[in-house]
Design a protein around this motif. Structure first.
Motif, PDB file in Angstrom:
ATOM      1  N   ALA A   5       0.821  -1.214   0.000  1.00 25.42           N
ATOM      2  CA  ALA A   5       0.000   0.000   0.000  1.00 25.42           C
ATOM      3  C   ALA A   5       0.856   1.265   0.000  1.00 25.42           C
ATOM      4  N   LEU A   8       4.629   4.905  -4.126  1.00 21.82           N
ATOM      5  CA  LEU A   8       4.709   6.215  -4.760  1.00 21.82           C
ATOM      6  C   LEU A   8       3.369   6.933  -4.677  1.00 21.82           C
ATOM      7  N   GLY A   9       2.296   6.143  -4.512  1.00 20.71           N
ATOM      8  CA  GLY A   9       0.970   6.730  -4.372  1.00 20.71           C
ATOM      9  C   GLY A   9       0.937   7.707  -3.208  1.00 20.71           C
ATOM     10  N   TYR A  88       5.450   1.877 -13.383  1.00 22.85           N
ATOM     11  CA  TYR A  88       5.784   2.214 -11.991  1.00 22.85           C
ATOM     12  C   TYR A  88       7.292   2.026 -11.751  1.00 22.85           C
ATOM     13  N   PHE A 209      -6.004   3.624  -5.384  1.00 25.92           N
ATOM     14  CA  PHE A 209      -4.647   3.379  -5.873  1.00 25.92           C
ATOM     15  C   PHE A 209      -3.699   3.176  -4.696  1.00 25.92           C
ATOM     16  N   SER A 212      -3.743  -0.177  -3.114  1.00 28.75           N
ATOM     17  CA  SER A 212      -3.454  -1.298  -4.038  1.00 28.75           C
ATOM     18  C   SER A 212      -4.692  -2.132  -4.366  1.00 28.75           C
TER      19      SER A 212
END
Ligand code: PHE
Length: 431
Positions: A5, A8-9, A88, A209, A212
């Motif tokens: 989780a 980069l989000g 990613y 996002f 995940s």
């Protein structure tokens, strides 16, 4: 799961979106949507993994014996994770490049920093290629070691390191008192006028996002949880860690942004690769040390997420074709590598190409985040809400929540979650 989780989000998308959508009001919304919707759907994804106990495709087959073939298709949302992995890992490659750059002199002005980032993407094919390939090898090496001795070990080591690095950086940012206070105000005093439909929908998208969801990562990891795991408590801790890292990142990034008067609405990767790189340069030697720490922590966060994107399909190939983990990874690797290289080629000026006016990178990002993930999340919620037996869900969750809370969860899983996700998907597509 927290390793997957937190990525980069949180580190990159979260501060950028907070900056672009008016700060604290966005955070309030993000929290409401995370707890009201993403939390509910997350528990549903966990239950597919726990009750199915194997890779996504076989879990769906096992749980829907009547429509085995049709439901097994739902497991193929895991392809979304593979597609995400390709672009990613390219972004993680850029971060790797910045780790090395941070040892030497960083650009002094935002123009220079912008030009440097632009040139990395569009003129330095070899550098992008080398960084992407290194990240690719790192991620595939970890997955080749399996869930317990590869993925879990990496996470157990990298997650606390990320946390310590963040605390050090946060402590340092407090010394910029004015910048820190402004950043805290910007993040925590809500300005509700800033909330528009667009903002609501992007906050929901980010919630999915950053947890995940919708691409079979959560069911896959859940399949290897031990029986006694308290699913509700674990989910709450994952969400808590996820938000905490996002907010800590936000505080660090915006303290520097305010302290040096940079633009809070800087779009895309600009906030990290352009604004922050310039700010670090202005701090002299301390800036270099902080930059190394910052980019290494981003690298850690990214690698643990990328690893989770590769595992579901690997697990499926091993079970379906009875092949070794290495062979499964070779097939997936070739696919992911080609897509990643295509992303680099599409950015590289002499060979650049666009499809429907978008770069190949943007197409992959758009297709996965805006189409596959929301549809995946709806399908999974529908499956758990309408196909799985309510009694089996109660047996799974009954120990961790009382009857009333269970009923509320079940109701919102069946009706509120699909409608809310449908709204975001349609809005994104029709916009
Ligand atoms: N949650 C990860 C992040 O915040 C991204 C991710 C998406 C990971 C989908 C796995 C699957 O960066």
């Amino acid at each position: 799961m927290a390793g997957s989780a937190v990525g980069l989000g949180n580190a990159w998308k979260f501060p950028t979106m907070v900056g672009n959508n008016g700060g604290s009001a966005f955070i309030v919304l993000y929290l409401l949507l995370t707890f009201g919707i993403a939390f509910v759907a997350f528990l549903a994804e966990l239950s597919i993994g726990r009750l199915g106990g194997t890779d996504p495709v076989h879990s769906f087959e096992k749980l829907a014996p009547k429509n085995k073939n049709r439901w097994s298709l739902a497991g193929f949302f895991m392809i979304g994770a593979i597609l995400i992995a390709s672009f990613y890992m390219l972004v993680i490659g850029w971060i790797l490049k910045y780790v090395f750059l941070s040892f030497s002199s960083l650009p002094n002005t935002t123009e220079e920093a912008g030009a440097m980032f632009g040139s990395l993407i569009s003129n330095e094919f070899f550098n992008s290629f080398l960084c992407f390939t290194s990240v690719f090898c790192m991620v595939f090496f970890v997955v080749s070691k399996g869930i317990k001795s590869g993925i879990e070990r990496l996470n157990v080591w990298m997650m606390p390191s990320l946390f310590i690095l963040l605390i050090v950086m946060l402590a340092y940012s407090v010394s910029y008192t004015d910048g820190f206070i402004q950043a805290a105000k910007f993040l925590f005093i809500p300005d509700l006028c800033k909330i528009t439909p667009d903002v609501v929908l992007s906050a929901l998208g980010l919630a999915f996002f950053s947890l995940s969801m919708g691409v079979c990562v959560i069911p896959t990891y859940a399949a290897s949880l031990s029986d006694g795991t308290n699913l509700v408590k674990s989910t709450l801790s994952i969400i808590f860690i996820n938000i905490l890292v996002g907010i800590m990142m936000g505080l660090v990034v915006f303290t520097f942004v305010f302290a040096y008067g940079a633009d809070t609405t800087q779009a895309g990767p600009g906030l990290i690769f352009v604004s922050l790189a310039t700010l670090f340069a202005k701090m002299g030697f301390v800036g270099n040390v902080l930059a190394v720490a910052f980019f290494i922590s981003l690298l850690f966060a990214g690698v643990t997420s990328a690893v989770s994107m590769i595992e579901p399909f690997t697990f499926y190939l091993i079970n379906k074709f009875k092949i070794s983990r290495k062979l499964a990874l070779t097939y997936i690797g070739v696919f992911v590598y080609i897509l990643g290289i295509l992303c680099i080629v599409s950015f590289y000026e002499p060979t650049s190409f666009t499809i429907l006016n978008k770069s190949f990178f943007d197409i992959l990002d758009y297709f996965t985040s805006n189409i596959l993930m929301p549809i995946g999340a709806i399908v999974f919620s529908y499956f758990v809400g309408f196909i799985l037996k309510k009694e089996s869900l109660y047996i799974l969750f009954g120990n961790f929540m009382n009857k009333l809370i269970f009923e509320c969860w079940y109701f919102s899983l069946r009706y509120i979650v699909p409608i809310a996700i449908l709204a975001i998907a349609l809005y994104q597509i029709l916009k």
